[in-house]
Motif scaffolding. Structure first.
Motif, PDB file in Angstrom:
ATOM      1  N   LEU A 158      29.516  49.282  -7.731  1.00  0.00           N
ATOM      2  CA  LEU A 158      30.964  49.176  -6.894  1.00  0.00           C
ATOM      3  C   LEU A 158      31.041  48.802  -6.463  1.00  0.00           C
ATOM      4  CD1 LEU A 158      30.004  52.795  -5.650  1.00  0.00           C
ATOM      5  CD2 LEU A 158      31.251  52.715  -7.269  1.00  0.00           C
ATOM      6  N   SER A 159      30.136  47.499  -5.483  1.00  0.00           N
ATOM      7  CA  SER A 159      30.682  46.763  -4.804  1.00  0.00           C
ATOM      8  C   SER A 159      31.127  45.660  -5.342  1.00  0.00           C
ATOM      9  CB  SER A 159      29.247  45.407  -4.902  1.00  0.00           C
ATOM     10  OG  SER A 159      28.305  46.471  -3.150  1.00  0.00           O
ATOM     11  N   CYS A 160      30.776  45.530  -7.447  1.00  0.00           N
ATOM     12  CA  CYS A 160      31.959  44.701  -8.195  1.00  0.00           C
ATOM     13  C   CYS A 160      33.429  44.781  -8.141  1.00  0.00           C
ATOM     14  CB  CYS A 160      31.132  44.718  -9.173  1.00  0.00           C
ATOM     15  SG  CYS A 160      29.871  43.170  -9.759  1.00  0.00           S
ATOM     16  N   GLN A 161      33.499  46.352  -8.321  1.00  0.00           N
ATOM     17  CA  GLN A 161      34.749  46.700  -8.225  1.00  0.00           C
ATOM     18  C   GLN A 161      35.979  46.204  -6.723  1.00  0.00           C
ATOM     19  OE1 GLN A 161      33.881  51.027  -8.427  1.00  0.00           O
ATOM     20  NE2 GLN A 161      33.717  50.538 -11.554  1.00  0.00           N
ATOM     21  N   SER A 162      34.814  46.764  -5.678  1.00  0.00           N
ATOM     22  CA  SER A 162      35.361  46.240  -4.571  1.00  0.00           C
ATOM     23  C   SER A 162      35.762  45.274  -4.528  1.00  0.00           C
ATOM     24  CB  SER A 162      34.514  46.268  -3.529  1.00  0.00           C
ATOM     25  OG  SER A 162      35.119  45.978  -1.933  1.00  0.00           O
ATOM     26  N   LEU A 163      35.472  43.718  -5.193  1.00  0.00           N
ATOM     27  CA  LEU A 163      35.312  42.246  -5.306  1.00  0.00           C
ATOM     28  C   LEU A 163      36.963  42.673  -5.892  1.00  0.00           C
ATOM     29  CD1 LEU A 163      32.404  40.460  -5.461  1.00  0.00           C
ATOM     30  CD2 LEU A 163      33.710  40.818  -3.507  1.00  0.00           C
ATOM     31  N   THR A 164      37.080  43.170  -6.340  1.00  0.00           N
ATOM     32  CA  THR A 164      38.192  43.071  -7.332  1.00  0.00           C
ATOM     33  C   THR A 164      39.310  43.460  -7.483  1.00  0.00           C
ATOM     34  OG1 THR A 164      37.188  44.263  -9.489  1.00  0.00           O
ATOM     35  CG2 THR A 164      36.467  42.171  -9.462  1.00  0.00           C
ATOM     36  N   ASN A 165      39.252  44.352  -6.382  1.00  0.00           N
ATOM     37  CA  ASN A 165      40.225  45.820  -5.822  1.00  0.00           C
ATOM     38  C   ASN A 165      41.116  44.931  -4.876  1.00  0.00           C
ATOM     39  OD1 ASN A 165      41.887  48.045  -5.216  1.00  0.00           O
ATOM     40  ND2 ASN A 165      39.888  49.576  -4.923  1.00  0.00           N
ATOM     41  N   ALA A 166      42.319  45.260  -5.057  1.00  0.00           N
ATOM     42  CA  ALA A 166      43.550  45.046  -4.604  1.00  0.00           C
ATOM     43  C   ALA A 166      43.882  44.970  -3.634  1.00  0.00           C
ATOM     44  CB  ALA A 166      44.433  44.613  -4.884  1.00  0.00           C
ATOM     45  N   ASN A 167      43.467  46.424  -2.487  1.00  0.00           N
ATOM     46  CA  ASN A 167      43.675  47.382  -1.719  1.00  0.00           C
ATOM     47  C   ASN A 167      41.907  46.754  -0.960  1.00  0.00           C
ATOM     48  OD1 ASN A 167      46.193  48.406  -2.720  1.00  0.00           O
ATOM     49  ND2 ASN A 167      44.575  50.161  -3.256  1.00  0.00           N
ATOM     50  N   SER A 168      41.148  45.775  -1.006  1.00  0.00           N
ATOM     51  CA  SER A 168      40.029  45.851  -0.310  1.00  0.00           C
ATOM     52  C   SER A 168      40.618  45.126   0.748  1.00  0.00           C
ATOM     53  CB  SER A 168      38.817  45.599  -1.299  1.00  0.00           C
ATOM     54  OG  SER A 168      38.373  46.234  -2.013  1.00  0.00           O
ATOM     55  N   THR A 169      39.233  44.582   2.142  1.00  0.00           N
ATOM     56  CA  THR A 169      40.094  44.217   2.803  1.00  0.00           C
ATOM     57  C   THR A 169      39.481  42.784   2.684  1.00  0.00           C
ATOM     58  OG1 THR A 169      38.468  44.929   4.545  1.00  0.00           O
ATOM     59  CG2 THR A 169      40.752  45.956   4.584  1.00  0.00           C
ATOM     60  N   THR A 170      39.727  41.665   3.189  1.00  0.00           N
ATOM     61  CA  THR A 170      38.458  40.869   3.468  1.00  0.00           C
ATOM     62  C   THR A 170      37.347  41.072   3.797  1.00  0.00           C
ATOM     63  OG1 THR A 170      40.163  38.602   3.780  1.00  0.00           O
ATOM     64  CG2 THR A 170      38.004  38.287   4.035  1.00  0.00           C
ATOM     65  N   GLU A 171      37.039  41.647   4.738  1.00  0.00           N
ATOM     66  CA  GLU A 171      35.780  42.448   5.730  1.00  0.00           C
ATOM     67  C   GLU A 171      34.860  42.957   4.501  1.00  0.00           C
ATOM     68  OE1 GLU A 171      33.805  44.566   9.687  1.00  0.00           O
ATOM     69  OE2 GLU A 171      35.962  43.787   8.749  1.00  0.00           O
ATOM     70  N   GLN A 172      35.039  44.279   3.296  1.00  0.00           N
ATOM     71  CA  GLN A 172      35.403  44.655   2.643  1.00  0.00           C
ATOM     72  C   GLN A 172      34.275  43.861   0.619  1.00  0.00           C
ATOM     73  OE1 GLN A 172      38.367  47.323   1.855  1.00  0.00           O
ATOM     74  NE2 GLN A 172      37.228  48.599   2.995  1.00  0.00           N
ATOM     75  N   ARG A 173      34.803  42.090   1.211  1.00  0.00           N
ATOM     76  CA  ARG A 173      35.265  41.974  -0.260  1.00  0.00           C
ATOM     77  C   ARG A 173      33.553  40.823   0.693  1.00  0.00           C
ATOM     78  NH1 ARG A 173      40.974  41.685  -0.367  1.00  0.00           N
ATOM     79  NH2 ARG A 173      41.074  42.476  -2.406  1.00  0.00           N
ATOM     80  N   GLU A 174      34.041  40.466   1.553  1.00  0.00           N
ATOM     81  CA  GLU A 174      32.488  39.812   2.309  1.00  0.00           C
ATOM     82  C   GLU A 174      31.642  40.495   2.187  1.00  0.00           C
ATOM     83  OE1 GLU A 174      33.856  37.729   6.262  1.00  0.00           O
ATOM     84  OE2 GLU A 174      35.144  36.026   4.960  1.00  0.00           O
ATOM     85  N   SER A 175      31.341  41.971   2.699  1.00  0.00           N
ATOM     86  CA  SER A 175      30.269  42.880   2.910  1.00  0.00           C
ATOM     87  C   SER A 175      29.916  42.765   1.388  1.00  0.00           C
ATOM     88  CB  SER A 175      30.896  44.196   3.190  1.00  0.00           C
ATOM     89  OG  SER A 175      29.492  44.446   3.969  1.00  0.00           O
ATOM     90  N   SER A 176      31.462  42.923   0.494  1.00  0.00           N
ATOM     91  CA  SER A 176      30.179  43.863  -1.331  1.00  0.00           C
ATOM     92  C   SER A 176      29.555  42.348  -1.782  1.00  0.00           C
ATOM     93  CB  SER A 176      31.612  43.836  -1.900  1.00  0.00           C
ATOM     94  OG  SER A 176      32.194  44.947  -1.175  1.00  0.00           O
ATOM     95  N   TRP A 177      29.984  41.087  -1.295  1.00  0.00           N
ATOM     96  CA  TRP A 177      29.620  39.883  -2.050  1.00  0.00           C
ATOM     97  C   TRP A 177      28.323  39.789  -1.764  1.00  0.00           C
ATOM     98  CZ3 TRP A 177      29.466  37.118  -5.541  1.00  0.00           C
ATOM     99  CH2 TRP A 177      28.773  35.908  -6.016  1.00  0.00           C
ATOM    100  N   GLY A 178      27.727  40.157   0.067  1.00  0.00           N
ATOM    101  CA  GLY A 178      26.853  39.386   0.280  1.00  0.00           C
ATOM    102  C   GLY A 178      25.379  40.702  -0.139  1.00  0.00           C
ATOM    103  N   ASN A 179      26.196  42.297  -0.012  1.00  0.00           N
ATOM    104  CA  ASN A 179      25.005  42.941  -0.885  1.00  0.00           C
ATOM    105  C   ASN A 179      24.769  42.406  -2.592  1.00  0.00           C
ATOM    106  OD1 ASN A 179      25.411  45.000   1.200  1.00  0.00           O
ATOM    107  ND2 ASN A 179      27.304  45.904   0.127  1.00  0.00           N
ATOM    108  N   LEU A 180      25.876  42.401  -2.820  1.00  0.00           N
ATOM    109  CA  LEU A 180      25.561  41.800  -4.457  1.00  0.00           C
ATOM    110  C   LEU A 180      24.675  40.477  -4.701  1.00  0.00           C
ATOM    111  CD1 LEU A 180      29.038  42.010  -6.643  1.00  0.00           C
ATOM    112  CD2 LEU A 180      27.584  42.606  -6.728  1.00  0.00           C
ATOM    113  N   VAL A 181      24.414  39.769  -3.678  1.00  0.00           N
ATOM    114  CA  VAL A 181      23.134  38.438  -3.903  1.00  0.00           C
ATOM    115  C   VAL A 181      22.142  39.003  -3.696  1.00  0.00           C
ATOM    116  CG1 VAL A 181      22.905  36.339  -2.152  1.00  0.00           C
ATOM    117  CG2 VAL A 181      25.409  36.412  -2.691  1.00  0.00           C
TER     118      VAL A 181
END
Length: 565
Positions: A481-504
């Motif tokens: 789900l975090s990967c999908q959030s990273l590539t989702n055009a509708n995700s905000t910058t904050e959501q992408r940063e959170s998703s990337w942190g979760n993946l790390v």
């Protein structure tokens, strides 16, 4: 036409108890050492008698008559005490004790500590007894003693009280020590029901908390017509409430020695049973007769005996065989899941993903096995939770390994069900069952730190091991789900940063599991959800974070996972 014989286990057990030498010995020491009536406002003292035989020790908690008149009337509130927190079932935050009894117990604490040390050195029979509030203190001392004793102790106590009031709340009911307590109560004695609300409760009694008092142990309930033994706390509570409403409001002393003598004679001569209408049901008729024997009219007081009848019927069945059959069914269900797991591995699908993408017919069959196993283990966990902390730990030790295997087998399938529809989010915090959490918590508490030898042994047999973290696949699903959030055009910058942190963090978690040989090799099968995540994650790194690297990224890129297991 002859009538069917009445079911009468409570009456038969009571007659057996009355005719035993044990109860006579317990009472015989009490009248001899009563404290000076002038003691005021109340006094309780422990007396130790090592006679009449060297293999029997009797501890009598003698109380002054004023104990009945004063602190009982004004000390009915329940209070918490750190001394008895060991009784606290995990499902309760605390155990509360009667204020008057606790005050007297703590006033004797140093003396009782020394007595406990002496008794730990004794062998043979140990009887702890007391009358009225002395019996309450005797019960507290017995609990205090039992908590400090090893299961292999040569001197295990039995506590016998006479006409004692209730001493605590719900926390006492689920102790496995219940079998160590026998409370003798006359239907003419107002003291045992003193803290229960009734139409004739003494006007000075403190009843602000009386509704939470609960009996524990076995009760020998007596009247001039006979006696009966009960251990159902709800029924005992009802009987005590009814009995206290029908005796004089004035507190009076019951001569338990004379009462026991009469009951013993009645039991020996088998006097005529009380007359009453028969319904034709030997179970309900027998229970009604037993209650009438101790002065309780079920119709008049609207007492529901359905649970007692159900228990009576169960006594006539082979309960051991029933338990063995249940355990055998659980073993069969686990064996069928093992077979399902092996078949999934043979098909190169993986246990988790095979179930997640299973056709409906086969899926339903596996869900039936899951439901059967989950019901069994929820009951086992609930039973362990109801026990005081020390007992609960001892109770669950024998089956914790089996419970851990169940958790590692079944919870991944619950996770698959949760995420299967595509709408599931955050299983661990929003959906995870409490019994899974407790099984995991208990396992971690019992587990010893792994040695180098342990790790070497796991490496040799990793191919057949279950993934240790039963929530591993929930972490995988959240990573997808975090990967999908990273590539989702509708995700905000904050959501992408959170998703990337979760993946790390997920990458660090997975690498730790791999290094500890804590995951099954099935996670690396080509069609697994984990490998699906890796494909999406690798593509994102290649397209957007080409210079990023981590231990897991390097491990996967080198193909080192092909040598795992």
């Amino acid at each position: 036409m002859s009538q069917a014989p009445l079911f009468s286990s409570a009456g038969e057990l009571a007659n057996l108890v009355v005719n035993s030498n044990l109860i006579d010995v317990a009472w015989a020491n009490i009248p001899e050492i009563q404290i000076d009536p002038a003691a005021f406002p109340c006094s309780v003292e422990p007396m130790v008698d090592y006679s009449p035989t060297p293999n029997r020790t009797i501890v009598v908690f003698a109380s002054s008559p004023n104990c009945t008149q004063y602190p009982l009337r004004e000390g009915g509130d329940l209070v918490q005490s750190s001394l008895f927190q060991f009784l606290c079932p995990n499902e309760c935050s605390s155990v509360s004790i009667n204020k008057a009894a606790l005050y007297l117990f703590t006033s004797l604490e140093s003396q009782l500590h020394g007595l406990k040390t002496k008794l730990s050195e004794r062998e043979g029979q140990l009887i702890i007894t007391g009358h009225s509030l002395g019996g309450s203190v005797a019960a507290l001392f017995t609990l205090y003693l039992l908590d400090s004793m090893d299961k292999k102790s040569k001197c295990r106590p039995i506590c016998i009280t006479f006409g004692s009031p209730l001493i605590g709340d719900f926390g006492l009911q689920h102790s496995q020590w219940n079998s160590f307590f026998l409370h003798v109560v006359s239907n003419k004695d107002p003291v045992p029901g003193l803290f229960l609300p009734s139409r004739r409760s003494p006007p000075t009694s403190s009843h602000s908390q009386t509704s939470v008092y609960k009996p524990f142990g076995t009760y020998l309930l007596c009247s001039e017509h006979g006696c009966a033994c009960f251990d159902d706390p709800d029924l005992i509570l009802k009987i005590l409430t009814v009995a206290s409403s029908e005796v004089s409001g004035e507190l009076q002393v019951v001569d338990y020695g004379e009462l026991l003598r009469k009951l013993k004679n009645k039991a020996i001569w088998k006097g005529p049973q009380l007359a009453g209408e028969r319904s034709g049901n030997p179970f309900s008729d027998g229970i009604v007769m037993e209650l009438k024997t101790i002065g309780i009219d079920t119709a008049k007081h609207n007492i529901d005996i359905s649970e007692m009848e159900k228990e009576a019927r169960s006594l006539t069945k082979n309960t051991k065989a029933s338990e063995a059959k249940k355990l055998n069914n659980i073993k069969k269900a686990m064996a069928q899941l093992e077979w399902y797991k092996k078949k999934a591995e043979d098909e190169k699908k993986g246990y988790y993903d095979c179930f997640r993408n299973e056709e409906k017919t086969r899926h339903v069959k596996v869900q039936g096995l899951m439901a059967e196993l989950t019901t069994y283990w929820e009951d086992m966990v609930a039973e362990a939770e109801r026990k005081p902390q020390k007992e609960g730990k001892s109770f669950r030790t024998g089956w914790l390994f089996a419970g851990t295997t169940y958790r590692r087998m079944v919870e991944p399938l619950d996770i698959a069900d949760f995420y299967k529809g595509g709408d599931g989010r955050d299983y661990i915090n929003s959906k995870r069952s409490q019994h899974y959490k407790l099984l995991e918590q208990w396992y971690k508490e019992a587990a010893k730190p792994p040695t180098r030898e342990d790790l070497d042994s796991k490496k040799k047999k990793v191919s057949v091991l279950l993934t240790e973290d039963s929530c591993f696949w929930a972490h995988v699903e959240e990573a997808i789900l975090s990967c999908q959030s990273l590539t989702n055009a509708n995700s905000t910058t904050e959501q992408r940063e959170s998703s990337w942190g979760n993946l790390v963090m997920f990458g660090e978690y997975v690498m730790e599991q791999i290094e500890n040989c804590a995951v099954s090799p099935e996670i690396f099968l080509s069609g697994s959800s984990f490998m699906t995540w890796w494909g999406e994650y690798k593509a994102y790194i290649h397209n957007f974070r080409n210079f990023y690297s981590s231990r897991l990224v390097e491990y996967m890129k080198r193909g080192s996972y092909n040598q795992y297991g």
